[in-house]
Design an enzyme around this catalytic site. Structure first.
Site, PDB file in Angstrom:
ATOM      1  CD  GLU A 139      -2.805  -1.311   2.335  1.00  0.00           C
ATOM      2  OE1 GLU A 139      -3.587  -2.270   2.350  1.00  0.00           O
ATOM      3  OE2 GLU A 139      -2.785  -0.440   3.214  1.00  0.00           O
TER       4      GLU A 139
ATOM      5  CB  CYS B 134       2.747   7.307   3.369  1.00  0.00           C
ATOM      6  SG  CYS B 134       3.152   6.189   4.701  1.00  0.00           S
TER       7      CYS B 134
ATOM      8  CB  CYS C 298       6.641  -5.151   9.462  1.00  0.00           C
ATOM      9  SG  CYS C 298       7.979  -4.314  10.364  1.00  0.00           S
TER      10      CYS C 298
ATOM     11  CB  CYS D  49       5.521  -2.352  16.883  1.00  0.00           C
ATOM     12  SG  CYS D  49       7.231  -1.967  16.430  1.00  0.00           S
TER      13      CYS D  49
ATOM     14  CB  CYS E 180       2.309  -1.813  14.330  1.00  0.00           C
ATOM     15  SG  CYS E 180       2.453  -1.559  12.543  1.00  0.00           S
TER      16      CYS E 180
ATOM     17  CD  GLU F  73      12.932  -0.290  10.639  1.00  0.00           C
ATOM     18  OE1 GLU F  73      12.006   0.161  11.340  1.00  0.00           O
ATOM     19  OE2 GLU F  73      13.859   0.433  10.226  1.00  0.00           O
TER      20      GLU F  73
ATOM     21  CB  CYS G 262      -0.268   6.395  11.528  1.00  0.00           C
ATOM     22  SG  CYS G 262       1.064   7.410  11.052  1.00  0.00           S
TER      23      CYS G 262
HETATM   24  N1  SAH Z   1       8.886   0.603  10.573  1.00  0.00           N
HETATM   25  C1  SAH Z   1       8.973   2.052  10.548  1.00  0.00           C
HETATM   26  C2  SAH Z   1       7.815   2.687   9.763  1.00  0.00           C
HETATM   27  C3  SAH Z   1       6.507   2.364  10.404  1.00  0.00           C
HETATM   28  S1  SAH Z   1       5.033   3.250  10.243  1.00  0.00           S
HETATM   29  C4  SAH Z   1       8.977   2.563  11.956  1.00  0.00           C
HETATM   30  O1  SAH Z   1       8.774   1.786  12.874  1.00  0.00           O
HETATM   31  O2  SAH Z   1       9.237   3.752  12.164  1.00  0.00           O
HETATM   32  C5  SAH Z   1       5.137   4.850  10.794  1.00  0.00           C
HETATM   33  C6  SAH Z   1       4.667   5.130  12.227  1.00  0.00           C
HETATM   34  O3  SAH Z   1       3.350   4.689  12.564  1.00  0.00           O
HETATM   35  C7  SAH Z   1       5.599   4.478  13.244  1.00  0.00           C
HETATM   36  O4  SAH Z   1       5.985   5.421  14.190  1.00  0.00           O
HETATM   37  C8  SAH Z   1       4.698   3.447  13.859  1.00  0.00           C
HETATM   38  O5  SAH Z   1       5.156   3.090  15.128  1.00  0.00           O
HETATM   39  C9  SAH Z   1       3.369   4.151  13.866  1.00  0.00           C
HETATM   40  N2  SAH Z   1       2.225   3.276  14.092  1.00  0.00           N
HETATM   41  C10 SAH Z   1       2.138   1.947  13.873  1.00  0.00           C
HETATM   42  N3  SAH Z   1       0.922   1.494  14.193  1.00  0.00           N
HETATM   43  C11 SAH Z   1       0.197   2.547  14.616  1.00  0.00           C
HETATM   44  C12 SAH Z   1      -1.143   2.704  15.047  1.00  0.00           C
HETATM   45  N4  SAH Z   1      -1.986   1.689  15.095  1.00  0.00           N
HETATM   46  N5  SAH Z   1      -1.542   3.948  15.389  1.00  0.00           N
HETATM   47  C13 SAH Z   1      -0.704   4.995  15.283  1.00  0.00           C
HETATM   48  N6  SAH Z   1       0.558   4.903  14.870  1.00  0.00           N
HETATM   49  C14 SAH Z   1       1.021   3.689  14.544  1.00  0.00           C
END
Ligand code: SAH
Length: 363
Positions: free
Chosen positions: A95, A108, A115, A119, A122, A163, A336
């Site tokens: 996406e 984005c 991934c 986390c 996420c 990531e 996000c």
């Molecule tokens: N792997 C990278 C890019 C991830 S996405 C990273 O970890 O930075 C970008 C942001 O969205 C990251 O800060 C991630 O932690 C955040 N994120 C992930 N799931 C989320 C959610 N459900 N609500 C809000 N932010 C979220």
């Protein structure tokens, strides 16, 4: 032995294109022109690249291809945000999200299918890790977005699925193309890599790139961060914070952007804010508070707005620039952390036939 796999020209940055041109008996500047045709002009038919020698064009057609990920679905949101689902040559889907904001247009971009980092808050983590994207599949998202928008985006954030620092070489090559004058010409300050904190790769990044850095912090201490961002167990804060500071050292105008997802009752108290202020002391910082975006199956809840405001005010009083990120595209699951790489059948819209993969070699 089978036939050699044709080179996907989208995988090549400027030096790559120049060497390819030379290998095929043309001149380095023909490689530069080829790069321009593909990325600046969006041309994928070698016949139209009239300033390239005929012999070079023939070899390109015989031995290479321009494999653009195909937009299979487009979901516009009420706020102008658009989510594109792209299909890769092996049928995998990723996406890409377009976020317009006045004069600014941000794309984005995903770096992996799924991934591996797990986390806890996420949704991409739930699908697990499938594979890395190639440089061509990463820049292909920008290629497609540029064609859709009629011009390159002003900003790119590597904040889609995956990531980026776990797919280092491909991400670096793709980011070079984003900032390359002959391609998308996006300012390096407007290309942002977001990482959960793969410290050795972050240290390597400094050697080869100087794009903007965003770090998914989400907690001010190791005990909590170990739970939320498990890679913290491998690279704890005492390693992560100095690596981030070192990344921007030497340029007084630069700051690290810290992303901090606001989880109700988990990391959003005033004592967390105070601990965060202590942690970031001495590091030029900007904090982005991200209201948690819930998804099916999660137990987390978004912090109430008053608590987010109080948290932000506390940081601001300590002199840390803090903004609460607007939630965009949440009606289409483009917000996000909601990029899960699958689309629900009923809400998707099939695009017109005819838009799709361009394979230059076939024409
Ligand atoms: N792997 C990278 C890019 C991830 S996405 C990273 O970890 O930075 C970008 C942001 O969205 C990251 O800060 C991630 O932690 C955040 N994120 C992930 N799931 C989320 C959610 N459900 N609500 C809000 N932010 C979220």
């Amino acid at each position: 032995m089978g036939e050699a796999i044709p080179t996907n020209l989208l995988d090549l940055d400027l030096p790559g294109m120049e060497s390819l041109a030379v290998e095929m008996g043309a001149k380095p500047f023909h490689g530069r022109n080829l790069l321009k045709w593909i990325h600046k002009h969006g041309v994928t038919d070698f016949e139209q690249m009239t300033d390239l020698p005929k012999g070079f064009r023939q070899r390109l057609a015989d031995e290479t291809l321009i494999d653009v990920p195909e937009i299979v679905f487009e979901q516009p949101s009420l706020d102008g945000t658009t989510k594109w689902v792209l299909e890769l040559h092996d049928g995998q889907r990723i996406e890409t999200v377009y976020i317009p904001d006045g004069d600014r247009s941000t794309i984005c971009v995903s770096s992996q299918v799924g991934c591996a980092l797990d986390c806890s808050f996420c949704s991409t983590a739930q699908q697990g890790f499938n594979r890395n994207l190639s440089a061509g599949e990463i820049i292909g998202q920008v290629w497609q977005a540029t064609r859709e928008l009629g011009k390159p985006p002003t900003n790119v954030v590597m904040m889609g699925m995956g990531e980026p620092l776990a797919n280092f070489d491909a991400v670096v090559t793709a980011m070079r193309l984003m900032t390359e004058d002959l391609a998308y010409m996006i300012s390096k300050t407007r290309v942002t890599l977001s990482t959960s904190g793969v410290v050795p790769a972050l240290r390597r990044l400094k050697e080869v790139s100087d794009v903007s850095l965003a770090v998914s912090l989400h907690a001010p201490d190791d005990a909590l961060r170990d739970q939320l961002v498990p890679i913290n167990r491998k690279y704890p804060l005492e390693e992560l914070i100095p690596a981030c500071r070192d990344y921007i050292v030497g340029d007084k105008r630069r700051k690290v952007t810290w992303e901090y997802v606001m989880l109700d009752g988990v990391n959003d108290s005033i004592s967390h804010a105070k601990a965060l202020i202590r942690l970031l002391q001495g590091v030029p910082s900007k904090v982005n508070l991200i209201p948690f975006n819930p998804f099916p199956g999660t137990d987390y809840r978004t912090s109430p707005a008053e608590r987010i405001d109080a948290f932000r005010d506390r940081l601001m009083r300590a002199g840390i620039i803090t903004i609460t990120r607007k939630t965009r595209g949440d009606d289409i699951d483009a917000a996000c952390g909601q990029l899960v790489g699958r689309v629900r059948d009923r809400s998707r819209r099939q695009l017109r036939a005819g838009r799709g993969r361009a394979t230059g070699g076939a024409s």
